[in-house]
Design an enzyme around this catalytic site. Structure first.
Site, PDB file in Angstrom:
ATOM      1  N   ASP A  46       0.850  -1.200   0.000  1.00  9.40           N
ATOM      2  CA  ASP A  46       0.000   0.000   0.000  1.00  9.40           C
ATOM      3  C   ASP A  46       0.880   1.244   0.000  1.00  9.40           C
ATOM      4  O   ASP A  46       1.984   1.224   0.556  1.00  9.40           O
ATOM      5  CB  ASP A  46      -0.896   0.021   1.259  1.00  9.40           C
ATOM      6  CG  ASP A  46      -2.024  -1.002   1.184  1.00  9.40           C
ATOM      7  OD1 ASP A  46      -2.391  -1.383   0.069  1.00  9.40           O
ATOM      8  OD2 ASP A  46      -2.517  -1.409   2.247  1.00  9.40           O
ATOM      9  N   TYR A  74       5.699  -9.028   8.265  1.00  7.09           N
ATOM     10  CA  TYR A  74       5.250  -7.641   8.454  1.00  7.09           C
ATOM     11  C   TYR A  74       5.307  -7.268   9.929  1.00  7.09           C
ATOM     12  O   TYR A  74       5.004  -8.089  10.791  1.00  7.09           O
ATOM     13  CB  TYR A  74       3.796  -7.480   7.993  1.00  7.09           C
ATOM     14  CG  TYR A  74       3.565  -7.770   6.530  1.00  7.09           C
ATOM     15  CD1 TYR A  74       3.691  -6.768   5.580  1.00  7.09           C
ATOM     16  CD2 TYR A  74       3.218  -9.047   6.109  1.00  7.09           C
ATOM     17  CE1 TYR A  74       3.476  -7.033   4.232  1.00  7.09           C
ATOM     18  CE2 TYR A  74       3.003  -9.327   4.763  1.00  7.09           C
ATOM     19  CZ  TYR A  74       3.139  -8.314   3.831  1.00  7.09           C
ATOM     20  OH  TYR A  74       2.935  -8.581   2.497  1.00  7.09           O
ATOM     21  N   ASP A  88      -7.371   1.439   7.314  1.00 10.59           N
ATOM     22  CA  ASP A  88      -6.098   2.045   7.714  1.00 10.59           C
ATOM     23  C   ASP A  88      -6.353   3.498   8.109  1.00 10.59           C
ATOM     24  O   ASP A  88      -7.501   3.966   8.109  1.00 10.59           O
ATOM     25  CB  ASP A  88      -5.037   1.921   6.610  1.00 10.59           C
ATOM     26  CG  ASP A  88      -5.399   2.667   5.329  1.00 10.59           C
ATOM     27  OD1 ASP A  88      -6.294   3.545   5.350  1.00 10.59           O
ATOM     28  OD2 ASP A  88      -4.766   2.386   4.292  1.00 10.59           O
ATOM     29  N   ARG A 180      -4.380  -5.114   6.603  1.00 11.22           N
ATOM     30  CA  ARG A 180      -5.514  -4.271   7.018  1.00 11.22           C
ATOM     31  C   ARG A 180      -6.709  -5.120   7.440  1.00 11.22           C
ATOM     32  O   ARG A 180      -7.441  -4.756   8.356  1.00 11.22           O
ATOM     33  CB  ARG A 180      -5.908  -3.322   5.875  1.00 11.22           C
ATOM     34  CG  ARG A 180      -4.898  -2.188   5.663  1.00 11.22           C
ATOM     35  CD  ARG A 180      -5.316  -1.290   4.514  1.00 11.22           C
ATOM     36  NE  ARG A 180      -5.215  -1.959   3.232  1.00 11.22           N
ATOM     37  CZ  ARG A 180      -6.042  -1.735   2.200  1.00 11.22           C
ATOM     38  NH1 ARG A 180      -7.040  -0.867   2.310  1.00 11.22           N
ATOM     39  NH2 ARG A 180      -5.871  -2.354   1.059  1.00 11.22           N
TER      40      ARG A 180
END
Length: 301
Positions: A46, A74, A88, A180
């Protein structure tokens, strides 16, 4: 037909992507800086996310599927108490909650997100709905029933709780995961809502963010031999597959798309593997009875 300008270079450049830049912009920057004819990336980040974005050049673009399939790690911060339309911090707040779970409750809830899970992509995602990207429809105010898809989560750990509103997590997962969605669904399970505040991809298959070049470094080294020196070989993208060495004759047959003789190794009948000649990748394919049956062939100078 006009030929595409640029150099025929092959390999991987690992970039530590900054926030506020799309993955496509990073690829375009790398292609320009290396004057490369062909470039692509393995796994979109993103725009607000940071971390490893591995850019494939030339023949290395043929190895992208194996990096896309590889495990990725992550580190991300979840803001508890708020649900947003984008899942987000970029989106509008839709719901809030004053409830704040304890660390123990969070750790307990994380168990439900490990292993083979079903995950509904965010409304603002690149999933196609009737041929159109979901985020385009979401921008037009449409709410879609997106289909849940399987995701392999190797681990999901609580690493920090700076305050009641924020929790920092580490996740290792397979392809197609939406961090997300994890933040959103964790918030729902805990009954307090949640969205991603910060997201960083630490590693992706064999590529580490700590080895990545910044955009400033790429700008500074653009069009120079020093930037070329940062290229990793095409073969790095095949790290998860067994390697089979082949003879000159086998390599010649493979390069023409025919099955070629390989020297037996740890690969078993029916395994996907890659063949090398003098250390360079010649082809990827299926190993059967002493031969590799190629599915992709590499034309390296």
């Amino acid at each position: 037909m006009g030929r595409k300008k640029g150099r025929d270079i092959s390999g991987w450049l690992v970039v530590d992507k900054p926030a506020g830049m799309t993955s496509t912009s990073v690829v375009n920057k790398v292609r320009w800086a290396l004057d490369a004819k062909k470039a692509g990336h393995a796994g979109t980040l993103d725009p607000e996310a940071t971390g490893v974005l591995a850019v494939a050049l030339g023949e290395a673009t043929k190895t992208v599927p194996w990096i896309t399939d590889a495990l990725k790690a992550y580190r991300f911060t979840v803001r508890l108490g708020q649900r947003t339309n984008t899942d987000d911090a970029e989106g509008e707040i839709l719901d809030t909650s004053d409830l704040r779970p304890t660390d123990a409750q969070i750790k307990e809830a994380l168990h439900g997100f490990v292993g083979e899970i079903q995950q509904v992509p965010p409304q603002f995602s690149a999933v196609r709905v009737d041929g159109e990207r979901a985020y385009k429809r979401a921008r037009d105010g449409e709410t879609m029933d997106l289909v849940a898809r399987p995701l392999w989560v190797e681990e999901l750990l609580l690493v920090d709780r700076p305050d009641a509103d924020h929790v920092e997590l580490d996740m290792v997962c397979g392809k197609g995961g939406y961090v997300r969605s994890i933040a959103r669904d964790l918030g729902e399970v805990l009954g307090c809502h949640g969205h991603v505040l910060k997201l960083r991809r630490i590693w992706s298959g064999p590529f580490e963010a700590s080895d990545g070049l910044s955009i400033d470094q790429i700008d500074a080294l653009a069009k120079s031999p020093e930037l070329d020196a940062h290229l990793l070989p095409l073969e790095t993208g095949l790290a998860d597959l067994p390697e089979l060495r082949c003879t000159a004759e086998g390599a010649a047959r493979l390069r023409n798309g025919n099955p070629g003789m390989v020297i037996p190794s740890e690969a078993e009948y029916g395994d996907e593997a890659w063949a090398s000649f003098e250390g360079r990748a010649v082809a990827v394919g299926v190993y059967k009875g002493g031969e590799l049956h190629p599915s992709r062939v590499f034309l390296q100078g």
